[in-house]
Design a protein around this motif. Structure first.
Motif: not given
Ligand SMILES: *Cc1c(COP(=O)(O)O)cnc(C)c1O
Length: 235
Positions: A46, A89, A169, A207, A222, A225, A231
């Motif tokens: 993203k 997501v 999730m 992360s 998922r 970074a 980002r």
């Protein structure tokens, strides 16, 4: 980003970060007595440009995560490869469900019956993989169904044949030890599998907490970074 230098032997900074994350995944799997083959990496791209996805695809990645429409749609179109899997997501607004269903290979953020119904009308024939997102705290804005409403939402998904329920999730809440949140999702998954034996996937771990997620049974990580670098600001 593909052309950032750094790392050893001319390896790009991106390649070095990716390699380091894979090494940590492998090590966490070893420590947990699990096979790395049972853990799928979804790289969350993203806010990053399509070129970053292309560079990661060159490095062998095949699954990508996005959280906003139309950014996700435009990026998929710009990359234009058909050997990649795109996971949505982020929270899905009901009035965007049809559009997202047109390009997503998997939606990981199913959190309410109305969204299930909207997706059912959007994808009548081509099956769509989905995860039900569970909210493990009262923090607003993170999405997810409350644990006490999970079973009825799962039943609703199961009654919608075009949706293939892969599993659950979650995003670990900020004020809870991630391992505890992930253990809780694993418990809820055991409950869900009594009515949906095939829904065994657990998408958890980002992360900052993926090692803990692996030790608690994550099947889908998922990670953004740690691989992509910081980002860019939201446009
Ligand atoms: C952004 C995001 C991630 C990745 O987060 P990082 O901390 O960058 O690894 C994972 N899951 C969801 C739902 C996200 O929005």
């Amino acid at each position: 980003m593909a052309h950032e230098s750094g790392g050893e032997g001319g390896e790009s900074a991106l390649a070095a970060r990716l390699r380091a994350v894979h090494a940590r995944i492998d090590e966490a799997c070893r420590d947990a007595g699990r096979s790395p083959d049972d853990v799928e990496l979804v790289v969350v791209t993203k806010f990053h440009p399509p070129e970053l996805v292309e560079a990661l695809a060159e490095l062998g990645e095949r699954r990508f995560g996005e959280n906003r429409h139309p950014e996700a749609r435009d990026k998929r179109a710009a990359v234009g490869r058909d050997d990649l899997e795109w996971h949505f997501v982020g929270q899905v607004q009901t009035n965007k469900a049809r559009q997202i269903a047109a390009y997503a290979d998997c939606i990981q953020s199913i959190d309410r019956p109305g969204l299930v119904d909207a997706l059912a009308t959007a994808r009548r024939e081509r099956p769509l993989d989905v995860f039900v997102q569970v909210g493990l705290s009262d923090e607003s804005g993170r999405g997810g169904v409350a644990p006490d409403a999970l079973e009825s939402l799962v039943e609703h998904v199961l009654a919608t044949p075009v949706l293939r329920l892969r599993g659950l999730m979650t995003v670990a809440p900020q004020h809870v030890e991630p391992a505890r949140a992930f253990a809780r999702l694993a418990e809820l998954s055991a409950d869900v599998r009594r009515i949906a034996p095939g829904a065994s996937a657990l998408s958890m771990g980002m992360s900052g907490d993926f090692v803990s997620a692996i030790s608690q049974g994550a099947t889908h990580l998922r990670i953004g970074a740690a691989i992509t670098g910081e980002r860019p600001m939201r446009q």
